[in-house]
Write a protein that holds these residues in place. Sequence first.
Motif, PDB file in Angstrom:
ATOM      1  N   LEU A   6       0.825  -1.207   0.000  1.00  0.00           N
ATOM      2  CA  LEU A   6       0.000   0.000   0.000  1.00  0.00           C
ATOM      3  C   LEU A   6       0.861   1.258   0.000  1.00  0.00           C
ATOM      4  O   LEU A   6       0.576   2.225  -0.719  1.00  0.00           O
ATOM      5  N   ALA A   7       1.917   1.260   0.816  1.00  0.00           N
ATOM      6  CA  ALA A   7       2.807   2.418   0.865  1.00  0.00           C
ATOM      7  C   ALA A   7       3.501   2.626  -0.480  1.00  0.00           C
ATOM      8  O   ALA A   7       3.671   3.763  -0.936  1.00  0.00           O
ATOM      9  N   LEU A   8       3.886   1.524  -1.136  1.00  0.00           N
ATOM     10  CA  LEU A   8       4.521   1.629  -2.454  1.00  0.00           C
ATOM     11  C   LEU A   8       3.524   2.144  -3.494  1.00  0.00           C
ATOM     12  O   LEU A   8       3.891   2.932  -4.380  1.00  0.00           O
ATOM     13  N   CYS A   9       2.270   1.701  -3.387  1.00  0.00           N
ATOM     14  CA  CYS A   9       1.233   2.205  -4.303  1.00  0.00           C
ATOM     15  C   CYS A   9       1.043   3.708  -4.120  1.00  0.00           C
ATOM     16  O   CYS A   9       0.868   4.451  -5.097  1.00  0.00           O
ATOM     17  N   SER A  10       1.088   4.153  -2.877  1.00  0.00           N
ATOM     18  CA  SER A  10       0.970   5.580  -2.596  1.00  0.00           C
ATOM     19  C   SER A  10       2.150   6.340  -3.191  1.00  0.00           C
ATOM     20  O   SER A  10       1.981   7.393  -3.819  1.00  0.00           O
ATOM     21  N   ALA A  11       3.363   5.811  -2.996  1.00  0.00           N
ATOM     22  CA  ALA A  11       4.550   6.454  -3.562  1.00  0.00           C
ATOM     23  C   ALA A  11       4.462   6.502  -5.082  1.00  0.00           C
ATOM     24  O   ALA A  11       4.823   7.515  -5.704  1.00  0.00           O
ATOM     25  N   LEU A  12       3.974   5.427  -5.692  1.00  0.00           N
ATOM     26  CA  LEU A  12       3.833   5.383  -7.148  1.00  0.00           C
ATOM     27  C   LEU A  12       2.850   6.448  -7.626  1.00  0.00           C
ATOM     28  O   LEU A  12       3.131   7.194  -8.578  1.00  0.00           O
ATOM     29  N   VAL A 225      -5.626   7.732  -0.427  1.00  0.00           N
ATOM     30  CA  VAL A 225      -6.334   6.561   0.123  1.00  0.00           C
ATOM     31  C   VAL A 225      -5.343   5.469   0.502  1.00  0.00           C
ATOM     32  O   VAL A 225      -5.421   4.902   1.606  1.00  0.00           O
ATOM     33  N   THR A 226      -4.415   5.159  -0.382  1.00  0.00           N
ATOM     34  CA  THR A 226      -3.451   4.094  -0.075  1.00  0.00           C
ATOM     35  C   THR A 226      -2.512   4.505   1.055  1.00  0.00           C
ATOM     36  O   THR A 226      -2.088   3.660   1.853  1.00  0.00           O
ATOM     37  N   MET A 227      -2.159   5.808   1.135  1.00  0.00           N
ATOM     38  CA  MET A 227      -1.313   6.260   2.247  1.00  0.00           C
ATOM     39  C   MET A 227      -2.042   6.087   3.573  1.00  0.00           C
ATOM     40  O   MET A 227      -1.458   5.605   4.555  1.00  0.00           O
ATOM     41  N   ALA A 230      -2.127   2.431   4.425  1.00  0.00           N
ATOM     42  CA  ALA A 230      -0.794   1.949   4.792  1.00  0.00           C
ATOM     43  C   ALA A 230      -0.424   2.373   6.204  1.00  0.00           C
ATOM     44  O   ALA A 230       0.072   1.566   7.004  1.00  0.00           O
ATOM     45  N   LEU A 231      -0.659   3.643   6.531  1.00  0.00           N
ATOM     46  CA  LEU A 231      -0.281   4.151   7.857  1.00  0.00           C
ATOM     47  C   LEU A 231      -1.174   3.594   8.957  1.00  0.00           C
ATOM     48  O   LEU A 231      -0.800   3.617  10.128  1.00  0.00           O
ATOM     49  N   GLN A 232      -2.348   3.088   8.573  1.00  0.00           N
ATOM     50  CA  GLN A 232      -3.216   2.447   9.562  1.00  0.00           C
ATOM     51  C   GLN A 232      -2.778   1.018   9.850  1.00  0.00           C
ATOM     52  O   GLN A 232      -3.146   0.450  10.864  1.00  0.00           O
ATOM     53  N   GLN A 233      -1.973   0.442   8.955  1.00  0.00           N
ATOM     54  CA  GLN A 233      -1.582  -0.958   9.099  1.00  0.00           C
ATOM     55  C   GLN A 233      -0.121  -1.154   9.478  1.00  0.00           C
ATOM     56  O   GLN A 233       0.304  -2.281   9.734  1.00  0.00           O
TER      57      GLN A 233
END
Length: 282
Positions: A6-12, A225-227, A230-233
Amino acid sequence: MASLVLALCSALAYGVSDFFGGLAARRVAVLRALVVSYPVSAVLITVAALMQGAGHASLTDLAWGAAAGLAMAAAAWTFFLALATGPISIVSPVTALLGSSVPLAVGLALGERPHPLALVGVVLALVATVLVSLTPHEHTAADRPFSRPVALLTLGAGVSFAASFVFTGQIPAGAGLWPLLAARWTATAAVMLVAYSRGELRPPPPGPALTYAVIIGVLDTTAHVTMLLALQQTWLSIGSVVVSLFPAVTVVLAVVLLGERLTRAQLLGMALAAAGLVLIGM
C-alpha cells in the motif's frame, strides 16, 4: 507485507502525480492546475467514502483529517514557491529529507520499535530519497541562490509534508474514509482561497494542461487513500519513509518519457531504495 504494498502504491501515485504536475507547470501557473486537481480529488474521495459507507469517525478523527489536508496544501504551495525561486538541486533534497525524517523521529518518539533490519532499510531509504532528488537543473545556486526566504519556504514545505504524514497516521482504521474526506475538502478550500487572493482562481484553458490537472486529481485520490490505509496498518516510522520514495518514480518517468539522464547520485539512490525496500519487507 500488505502495508508495504500500500505504501509503495501511494509512492507510485504521488510520483506519477508530481510528473504530470511538472508538465502542467510548464504551461500554466501551478495554482490554476491545483484549482482543478484538488476539487476533482475531493469529489472522488467523497464518492469513495459514500460507496464504502463503513467506519465511524469521531470529531477527533475528522480534526486529524482536516489538519492533514491543510498541511498537505501548505506543503504543495510552499514547495512550488521554493522551486520557482530557489535552486532545485538544494530545495528538492532538503524538502525530501525533512518530509521523511521527521515522521521517522516522531514514530520512534511515540514508542515504535521496528526490527533492526527494517531500521537499516529505513536509513537506506532516507539516503535514497535525498540522492534521487538531486536533479540537475539549468537554474544553479549562482543565479537562484538558496536565500533566507527560499530556506524558509523549503523548511516550511518539508515540515508541512512531515506534518501531513504524522496527522494521517493518527487516524484509526475504524474511521473509514471520512477523515480523508475532511482532509481533501479542507485542502480544497485552502487552495481556492489562496488562488482567489492571487487572482488565479480559474482553470487552465482546454488542452494538455487541463487534462494533466484532472489526471493529477485522480492520482492524488489514489495516493491519499493508499497512504491512509498503509499508515493504519504499519508504523509511522516505516510507512511514511516508504511513501516518501515517490521522487524516484518521478525521476524514472522523466527518464523514460522525456529522455532525461540519470546522474550517478540518482543511480546510487535507486539502488539504495531497492535495498532498503528489501530489508523493510524482510
